[in-house]
Scaffold this active site. Structure first.
Site, PDB file in Angstrom:
ATOM      1  N   HIS A  69       0.822  -1.208   0.000  1.00 47.48           N
ATOM      2  CA  HIS A  69       0.000   0.000   0.000  1.00 47.48           C
ATOM      3  C   HIS A  69       0.858   1.261   0.000  1.00 47.48           C
ATOM      4  CE1 HIS A  69       0.498   0.766   4.409  1.00 47.48           C
ATOM      5  NE2 HIS A  69       0.465  -0.550   4.523  1.00 47.48           N
ATOM      6  N   ASP A  71      -0.371   4.346   0.887  1.00 44.20           N
ATOM      7  CA  ASP A  71      -0.779   5.325   1.900  1.00 44.20           C
ATOM      8  C   ASP A  71      -0.056   5.075   3.219  1.00 44.20           C
ATOM      9  OD1 ASP A  71      -2.290   2.897   2.068  1.00 44.20           O
ATOM     10  OD2 ASP A  71      -3.787   3.884   3.324  1.00 44.20           O
ATOM     11  N   ASP A 100       6.370   0.947   7.221  1.00 44.40           N
ATOM     12  CA  ASP A 100       4.986   0.599   6.875  1.00 44.40           C
ATOM     13  C   ASP A 100       4.466   1.481   5.747  1.00 44.40           C
ATOM     14  OD1 ASP A 100       2.411  -0.447   6.961  1.00 44.40           O
ATOM     15  OD2 ASP A 100       1.818   0.786   8.671  1.00 44.40           O
ATOM     16  N   GLU A 134      -5.170   1.434   2.185  1.00 47.19           N
ATOM     17  CA  GLU A 134      -5.112   0.261   3.057  1.00 47.19           C
ATOM     18  C   GLU A 134      -5.325   0.657   4.505  1.00 47.19           C
ATOM     19  OE1 GLU A 134      -3.269  -2.713   5.764  1.00 47.19           O
ATOM     20  OE2 GLU A 134      -2.726  -0.603   5.467  1.00 47.19           O
ATOM     21  N   GLU A 135      -4.890   1.857   4.877  1.00 47.65           N
ATOM     22  CA  GLU A 135      -4.922   2.260   6.283  1.00 47.65           C
ATOM     23  C   GLU A 135      -6.314   2.624   6.786  1.00 47.65           C
ATOM     24  OE1 GLU A 135      -2.629   1.861   8.303  1.00 47.65           O
ATOM     25  OE2 GLU A 135      -0.684   1.999   7.317  1.00 47.65           O
ATOM     26  N   GLU A 158       4.228  -6.133   3.769  1.00 42.58           N
ATOM     27  CA  GLU A 158       4.110  -5.510   5.090  1.00 42.58           C
ATOM     28  C   GLU A 158       5.350  -5.847   5.932  1.00 42.58           C
ATOM     29  OE1 GLU A 158       1.925  -3.480   6.276  1.00 42.58           O
ATOM     30  OE2 GLU A 158      -0.032  -3.803   5.334  1.00 42.58           O
TER      31      GLU A 158
END
Length: 376
Positions: A69, A71, A100, A134-135, A158
């Site tokens: 991801h 974001d 992350d 994703e967050e 991740e």
């Protein structure tokens, strides 16, 4: 481009979610990957948000997808340096998203571009999928899965310290509205008010956690519930008639929201708490792949050969999007540089060596699936 220089560039894109603004980062990566020979699509999601889908190869053979991801979470608090300008010190790379999970994306891109530079034919296809949102609510991955076919295999980058994680707990977030008779704060309590009921409800959550502690899974820790919000104010001199709790319930794969509701309702009923109303805020199922899956074994073998450390299947300690991929039949592991303990922290960092090792590990897995003899 070298993965560390690419990570530096990615950190400069402020993709804090909300609002995300992932599209410029997706367009930047498109320029790099198209030059390397990838066929790229920027999937527009509206509001300056987008996914990047980049494909190399095709025809007969398996498809391996590397995904992550774009974001990041907000960069609040007192940072020693700008969270959107990567700083380096003693082998650590500091900045929002270094762990992350822009470090994983940078490593995936270098490994993929190395694959594009190979002269020998590929027997399948390599796909890069870098998603928005994703967050918060998984807009990117869910939009991709609605419009594109599934892959055979996937790695989510991740932060796992390059451990091969095979499962993650899902999450159900529910509001619990607790009713009671409001009154003037100067008057003595009559029947139990909403504030006192809410206090007992929090204690009831502790009792539910004691029950959950005995629920086992081959890899994952037990399910657990946390109270993440208590809200009930009306006025300084009013005992409110409603107190709202927000529960974060981490669940094992296979536990759906109906089961969550029944468990919560029973727990509050056993505690003698009536007048509760439950409202869903967010639900994501748990995800897993069998520990003995051939793809899992391959990833473990390559990690052990690269690092010289015996490797075993691990849990991923947070929630992630593995569940959505496995629901589509995609054999998915979670493996990336960085430590989940650094995610969402002030002064977030990852280690340069781990990002570089991730490039090598992804390259080895690509080689095994897309270039070696037939893989099942």
């Amino acid at each position: 481009m070298d993965c560390i220089e690419l990570l530096r560039e990615l950190i400069r894109f402020d993709t804090v979610n909300p609002p995300g603004n992932e599209k410029p980062a997706a367009q930047y990566l498109t320029g790099l990957l198209q030059t390397a020979g990838f066929r790229c699509e920027v999937q527009d999601l509206g509001g300056n948000r987008a996914n990047l889908i980049a494909v190399l190869g095709g025809g007969d053979g398996p498809e391996l997808m590397l995904t992550g991801h774009l974001d990041v979470v907000p960069a609040v608090g007192a940072w020693d340096s700008s969270p959107f300008s990567m700083a380096e010190k003693d082998g650590r790379l500091y900045g929002r998203g270094t762990s992350d999970m822009k470090g994983g994306i940078a490593a995936m891109c270098e490994a993929a571009m190395g694959c594009a530079a190979r002269k020998e034919p590929m027997k399948g296809s390599l796909k890069l999928l870098f998603v928005a949102d994703e967050e918060c609510s998984n807009l990117g991955t869910l939009s991709y899965l609605k419009t594109h076919g599934g892959s055979g295999y996937a790695i989510i980058g991740e932060p796992t310290r390059l451990e091969v994680a095979v499962a993650h707990r899902g999450v159900s977030r529910d509001y619990i509205d607790i009713k009671g008779a409001p009154r003037h704060a100067a008057l003595p309590a009559g029947e139990e008010d909403a504030v006192m009921k809410a206090c007992r409800a929090v204690l009831a959550v502790n009792d539910m956690n004691e029950t959950l502690r005995h629920v086992t899974h081959p890899v994952l820790p037990p399910p657990g519930i946390a109270v993440t919000m208590i809200e009930g104010y009306e006025k300084d001199n009013v005992v409110p008639g409603n107190v709202r709790l927000l529960l974060d319930f981490r669940i094992h794969p296979g536990m759906d929201h109906e089961q969550v509701g029944r468990f919560l309702d029973k727990g509050f009923e056993q505690a003698g708490i009536d007048g509760c109303q439950r409202t869903l805020r967010y639900y994501m199922p748990g995800g897993e792949i069998r520990q003995d899956d051939r793809f899992v074994k391959l990833c473990l073998e390559e990690r052990e050969r690269l690092l010289g450390i015996k490797s075993f299947p691990q849990p991923f300690e947070a929630s992630c999007e593995q569940c959505f991929l496995t629901e589509q039949g995609i054999r998915t592991v979670i493996c990336g540089p960085g430590d989940i303990a650094q995610a969402h922290t002030v002064g977030e960092f990852t280690r340069e060596k781990q990002v570089r090792d991730a490039v090598k590990l992804y390259g080895r897995i690509i080689d095994r699936i897309l270039y070696k003899t037939k893989y099942n």
